[in-house]
Motif scaffolding. Structure first.
Motif, PDB file in Angstrom:
ATOM      1  N   ARG A  46      10.863 -11.841   5.466  1.00 39.39           N
ATOM      2  CA  ARG A  46       9.417 -11.837   5.667  1.00 39.39           C
ATOM      3  C   ARG A  46       9.039 -12.703   6.868  1.00 39.39           C
ATOM      4  O   ARG A  46       9.740 -13.660   7.190  1.00 39.39           O
ATOM      5  N   VAL A  47       7.930 -12.354   7.479  1.00 31.79           N
ATOM      6  CA  VAL A  47       7.435 -13.092   8.637  1.00 31.79           C
ATOM      7  C   VAL A  47       5.936 -13.296   8.469  1.00 31.79           C
ATOM      8  O   VAL A  47       5.228 -12.381   8.033  1.00 31.79           O
TER       9      VAL A  47
ATOM     10  N   ARG B 276       5.668  -3.479   6.235  1.00 26.82           N
ATOM     11  CA  ARG B 276       4.263  -3.427   5.843  1.00 26.82           C
ATOM     12  C   ARG B 276       3.727  -4.845   5.766  1.00 26.82           C
ATOM     13  O   ARG B 276       4.491  -5.824   5.673  1.00 26.82           O
ATOM     14  N   ILE B 277       2.409  -4.969   5.790  1.00 33.02           N
ATOM     15  CA  ILE B 277       1.768  -6.258   5.558  1.00 33.02           C
ATOM     16  C   ILE B 277       1.513  -6.379   4.068  1.00 33.02           C
ATOM     17  O   ILE B 277       1.060  -5.412   3.427  1.00 33.02           O
ATOM     18  N   ALA B 278       1.838  -7.519   3.495  1.00 34.05           N
ATOM     19  CA  ALA B 278       1.645  -7.718   2.056  1.00 34.05           C
ATOM     20  C   ALA B 278       0.215  -7.347   1.673  1.00 34.05           C
ATOM     21  O   ALA B 278      -0.742  -7.851   2.270  1.00 34.05           O
ATOM     22  N   PRO B 279       0.035  -6.456   0.692  1.00 39.48           N
ATOM     23  CA  PRO B 279      -1.299  -5.966   0.326  1.00 39.48           C
ATOM     24  C   PRO B 279      -2.076  -6.962  -0.522  1.00 39.48           C
ATOM     25  O   PRO B 279      -2.351  -6.730  -1.706  1.00 39.48           O
ATOM     26  N   ASP B 280      -2.464  -8.064   0.106  1.00 37.77           N
ATOM     27  CA  ASP B 280      -3.190  -9.103  -0.614  1.00 37.77           C
ATOM     28  C   ASP B 280      -4.589  -9.265  -0.031  1.00 37.77           C
ATOM     29  O   ASP B 280      -5.026  -8.487   0.819  1.00 37.77           O
ATOM     30  N   SER B 281      -5.301 -10.285  -0.476  1.00 43.59           N
ATOM     31  CA  SER B 281      -6.673 -10.511  -0.021  1.00 43.59           C
ATOM     32  C   SER B 281      -6.726 -10.842   1.470  1.00 43.59           C
ATOM     33  O   SER B 281      -7.724 -10.534   2.139  1.00 43.59           O
ATOM     34  N   ASN B 282      -5.666 -11.453   2.006  1.00 38.72           N
ATOM     35  CA  ASN B 282      -5.641 -11.754   3.448  1.00 38.72           C
ATOM     36  C   ASN B 282      -5.675 -10.476   4.273  1.00 38.72           C
ATOM     37  O   ASN B 282      -6.376 -10.384   5.288  1.00 38.72           O
ATOM     38  N   LEU B 283      -4.898  -9.462   3.858  1.00 38.29           N
ATOM     39  CA  LEU B 283      -4.893  -8.187   4.575  1.00 38.29           C
ATOM     40  C   LEU B 283      -6.252  -7.509   4.475  1.00 38.29           C
ATOM     41  O   LEU B 283      -6.777  -7.012   5.474  1.00 38.29           O
TER      42      LEU B 283
ATOM     43  N   GLY C 297      -1.951  -1.008   6.400  1.00 41.31           N
ATOM     44  CA  GLY C 297      -1.078  -2.157   6.575  1.00 41.31           C
ATOM     45  C   GLY C 297       0.375  -1.832   6.832  1.00 41.31           C
ATOM     46  O   GLY C 297       1.224  -2.733   6.774  1.00 41.31           O
ATOM     47  N   LEU C 298       0.695  -0.581   7.165  1.00 39.18           N
ATOM     48  CA  LEU C 298       2.079  -0.235   7.505  1.00 39.18           C
ATOM     49  C   LEU C 298       2.385  -0.679   8.935  1.00 39.18           C
ATOM     50  O   LEU C 298       1.543  -0.543   9.829  1.00 39.18           O
ATOM     51  N   LEU C 299       3.585  -1.209   9.146  1.00 41.82           N
ATOM     52  CA  LEU C 299       4.038  -1.621  10.475  1.00 41.82           C
ATOM     53  C   LEU C 299       4.838  -0.475  11.070  1.00 41.82           C
ATOM     54  O   LEU C 299       5.789   0.004  10.448  1.00 41.82           O
TER      55      LEU C 299
ATOM     56  N   PHE D 187       3.622  -2.925  18.677  1.00 39.18           N
ATOM     57  CA  PHE D 187       3.755  -2.138  17.452  1.00 39.18           C
ATOM     58  C   PHE D 187       2.370  -1.818  16.906  1.00 39.18           C
ATOM     59  O   PHE D 187       1.360  -2.349  17.376  1.00 39.18           O
ATOM     60  N   GLY D 188       2.339  -0.923  15.942  1.00 40.07           N
ATOM     61  CA  GLY D 188       1.067  -0.517  15.365  1.00 40.07           C
ATOM     62  C   GLY D 188       0.928  -0.963  13.929  1.00 40.07           C
ATOM     63  O   GLY D 188       1.915  -1.147  13.211  1.00 40.07           O
ATOM     64  N   ILE D 189      -0.326  -1.136  13.509  1.00 40.33           N
ATOM     65  CA  ILE D 189      -0.657  -1.419  12.110  1.00 40.33           C
ATOM     66  C   ILE D 189      -1.637  -0.345  11.662  1.00 40.33           C
ATOM     67  O   ILE D 189      -2.686  -0.162  12.282  1.00 40.33           O
TER      68      ILE D 189
END
Length: 251
Positions: free
Chosen positions: A1-2, A169-176, A137-139, A150-152
């Motif tokens: 993870r990053v 993907r970006i973690a599907p949390d409240s931040n996203l 949120g897909l990378l 890259f695309g999101i």
């Protein structure tokens, strides 16, 4: 993870502390987000390896996502363009496309997997498409592109399956969710002006023209030549990555 630490400028392109603005107006505030990128290393090992090169490089002489920007939002596909690193340019070297940074050539192999010269995620794993996981949120990275941009995804985009590879993907949390809401509120440049409005003859058009003028003025003050270039879908607020960090999973 990053993890990516990101900040979004005020409408005038500034980030520094100011006490002369009405902070009840959202456009007068700087927004901050931390997004967690979950990478599909087992599915797309080469793409993930290339991505991590720009995460692990920390020296001033090396290009890094830690000094990158988000630059555009394609209104047609909803694809957000990220990973643009100032000073990193595609050039011709020995008759082939290469990357140049700080006056030197940077190793830039293709992000494709070894299965075929034009492998996309759809051919590696048919169940993983640009409509998967809600489509948000897909990378994804354009096939045969050597640049680290890259695309999101911000919505389902099955039309990208043939030319892009999903590598995380970006973690599907409240931040996203908050980040995507903030990005949706940022106006983008359009040669046609404000959709549905006659620029210059409406209040919305006047606001748009003012924001565009403020953005271009801020670009000159930054001394960033890329900012002063205008193209369809360009974000009219500055979105910067301030830090990237590799997070080792607990064993």
């Amino acid at each position: 993870r990053v993890t990516f630490d990101i900040r979004i400028s005020r409408q005038d392109g500034t980030f520094y502390v100011r006490d002369d603005l009405d902070t009840s107006i959202p456009e007068n505030n700087v927004s901050y987000s931390t997004l967690t990128f979950e990478l599909f290393g087992m599915l797309c090992p080469n793409a993930v390896s290339q991505f991590l090169k720009y995460v692990k490089s920390v020296g001033v002489e090396d290009p890094t996502y830690g000094r990158s920007t988000f630059v555009g939002l394609d209104q047609g596909t909803g694809l957000l363009t990220a990973g643009n690193i100032a000073g990193l340019e595609v050039t011709n070297f020995g008759g082939a496309a290469a990357l140049q940074y700080g006056g030197r050539i940077v190793s830039a192999p293709l992000w494709v997997e070894s299965r075929s010269p034009a492998t996309t995620t759809a051919t590696i794993e048919p169940s993983l498409t640009h409509s998967s996981l809600g489509g948000k949120g897909l990378l994804t990275h354009r096939t045969l592109d050597i640049s680290p941009s890259f695309g999101i995804t911000t919505r389902s985009t099955p039309e990208l399956d043939a030319s892009y590879t999903i590598f995380g993907r970006i973690a599907p949390d409240s931040n996203l969710r908050e980040f995507l809401r903030n990005m949706e509120d940022i106006p983008t440049y359009s040669e046609k002006g404000v959709p549905g409005d006659n620029v210059g003859n409406t209040v919305a058009g006047s606001i748009f023209a003012t924001q565009r003028q403020l953005f271009r003025g801020a670009a000159k003050s930054f001394g960033d030549g890329r900012l002063d270039k205008v193209y369809e879908g360009k974000l009219l607020r500055r979105v910067e990555v301030t830090r990237v960090q590799l997070v080792e999973d607990d064993k």
